[in-house]
Design a protein around this motif. Structure first.
Motif, PDB file in Angstrom:
ATOM      1  N   GLU A 171      74.220 -20.370  40.550  1.00 30.94           N
ATOM      2  CA  GLU A 171      73.836 -19.405  39.520  1.00 30.94           C
ATOM      3  C   GLU A 171      73.727 -20.022  38.129  1.00 30.94           C
ATOM      4  O   GLU A 171      73.054 -19.471  37.259  1.00 30.94           O
ATOM      5  CB  GLU A 171      74.861 -18.259  39.474  1.00 30.94           C
ATOM      6  N   SER A 193      66.944 -24.782  46.940  1.00 29.03           N
ATOM      7  CA  SER A 193      66.914 -23.394  47.405  1.00 29.03           C
ATOM      8  C   SER A 193      68.085 -22.583  46.861  1.00 29.03           C
ATOM      9  O   SER A 193      67.965 -21.371  46.654  1.00 29.03           O
ATOM     10  CB  SER A 193      66.943 -23.357  48.938  1.00 29.03           C
ATOM     11  N   SER A 194      69.210 -23.239  46.629  1.00 30.02           N
ATOM     12  CA  SER A 194      70.409 -22.528  46.169  1.00 30.02           C
ATOM     13  C   SER A 194      70.458 -22.361  44.659  1.00 30.02           C
ATOM     14  O   SER A 194      70.950 -21.339  44.161  1.00 30.02           O
ATOM     15  CB  SER A 194      71.663 -23.285  46.632  1.00 30.02           C
ATOM     16  N   CYS A 195      69.972 -23.353  43.926  1.00 25.42           N
ATOM     17  CA  CYS A 195      70.035 -23.329  42.463  1.00 25.42           C
ATOM     18  C   CYS A 195      68.724 -22.776  41.918  1.00 25.42           C
ATOM     19  O   CYS A 195      67.810 -23.530  41.554  1.00 25.42           O
ATOM     20  CB  CYS A 195      70.312 -24.730  41.920  1.00 25.42           C
ATOM     21  N   ARG A 196      68.621 -21.471  41.854  1.00 24.93           N
ATOM     22  CA  ARG A 196      67.353 -20.814  41.566  1.00 24.93           C
ATOM     23  C   ARG A 196      66.955 -20.847  40.099  1.00 24.93           C
ATOM     24  O   ARG A 196      65.843 -20.444  39.750  1.00 24.93           O
ATOM     25  CB  ARG A 196      67.417 -19.348  42.032  1.00 24.93           C
ATOM     26  N   ASN A 197      67.852 -21.335  39.237  1.00 25.83           N
ATOM     27  CA  ASN A 197      67.528 -21.412  37.809  1.00 25.83           C
ATOM     28  C   ASN A 197      67.177 -22.820  37.357  1.00 25.83           C
ATOM     29  O   ASN A 197      67.079 -23.080  36.154  1.00 25.83           O
ATOM     30  CB  ASN A 197      68.709 -20.886  36.974  1.00 25.83           C
ATOM     31  N   ASP A 220      57.464 -23.844  47.244  1.00 26.51           N
ATOM     32  CA  ASP A 220      58.566 -22.993  46.831  1.00 26.51           C
ATOM     33  C   ASP A 220      58.141 -22.131  45.640  1.00 26.51           C
ATOM     34  O   ASP A 220      57.884 -22.647  44.551  1.00 26.51           O
ATOM     35  CB  ASP A 220      59.767 -23.858  46.414  1.00 26.51           C
ATOM     36  N   ALA A 222      59.687 -20.322  43.641  1.00 25.08           N
ATOM     37  CA  ALA A 222      60.595 -20.352  42.496  1.00 25.08           C
ATOM     38  C   ALA A 222      60.268 -21.486  41.534  1.00 25.08           C
ATOM     39  O   ALA A 222      60.666 -21.471  40.375  1.00 25.08           O
ATOM     40  CB  ALA A 222      62.036 -20.497  42.967  1.00 25.08           C
TER      41      ALA A 222
END
Length: 224
Positions: A171, A193-197, A220, A222
């Motif tokens: 996050e 994939s986990s660190c969306r920022n 991706d 994102a």
């Protein structure tokens, strides 16, 4: 009888009580006094070398500029650090003796104390020779507000480190430098994939990555 402190120690202690930002980068002789210059108001600490590629660096001399158990000392004196940059944290050289090795290993284990900086936003441990998965995993668990992480050229790290970062910093993390490391395609995919920022992802000289990973990044949404 206890000897009274000398004038320089007294001056360092006085300065440490008011400093909010301290940079000793490239000042090898001052690093030994670093714990005495750190105080409760300090928020930004920058040490280590100025440039990774300094041609005139005496490596055998450089590995002796850092005081023993440095990270533990900093943690006890400046618990509210927001920025901690120590590029080039090196304690081992070809001239290190067998008697010195246990202390050097303890100093690398000591890096795990960084996990106590719960307010930390930026951490630079570029080129920390023996930085371990155990230490970085502890930091990921403890520093949940971390936005920027530089672990470039930390050759001892494995996918265990990236799994911990993915699990605990998804996050908060915005910038990460993984260049010159040997992480797998799979572990870096999980991180992305986990660190969306994420806004900055440095993968220079990551030899295990190929065309399939590039297609993954391009697909991706994102990262669009």
């Amino acid at each position: 009888a206890i000897a009274p402190p000398d004038a320089s120690s007294t001056a360092c202690a006085a300065i440490a009580q008011s400093l909010r930002s301290l940079s000793l980068r490239g000042c090898g002789r001052l690093h030994r006094a670093l714990p005495m210059l750190v105080g409760p108001k300090l928020r930004h600490l920058r040490a280590g070398w100025l440039h990774e590629g300094e041609e005139d660096r005496d490596w055998n001399e450089w590995v002796r500029v850092f005081p023993p158990q440095m990270f533990n000392a900093i943690c006890g004196r400046a618990p509210d650090l927001v920025t901690l940059r120590v590029p080039g944290y090196a304690r081992l050289s070809q001239q290190s003796t067998p008697d010195e090795i246990p202390g050097i290993l303890r100093d690398y284990q000591d890096i795990a104390h960084v996990a106590a900086f719960s307010k930390l936003r930026r951490l630079d441990l570029c080129c920390a020779q023996l930085l371990s998965d155990v230490a970085v995993s502890a930091i990921a668990r403890g520093c949940r507000r971390l936005r920027s992480l530089n672990i470039r050229c930390c050759s001892e790290l494995t996918d265990v480190t990236l799994h911990a970062i993915s699990q605990h910093l998804g996050e908060s993390l915005v910038h990460i430098n993984l260049s010159c490391c040997d992480f797998s395609d799979r572990a870096i995919r999980r991180l992305v994939s986990s660190c969306r920022n994420l806004k900055t992802l440095d993968l220079c000289y990551c030899s295990q990555l190929g065309a399939a990973f590039l297609r993954f990044l391009c697909g991706d949404p994102a990262l669009a």
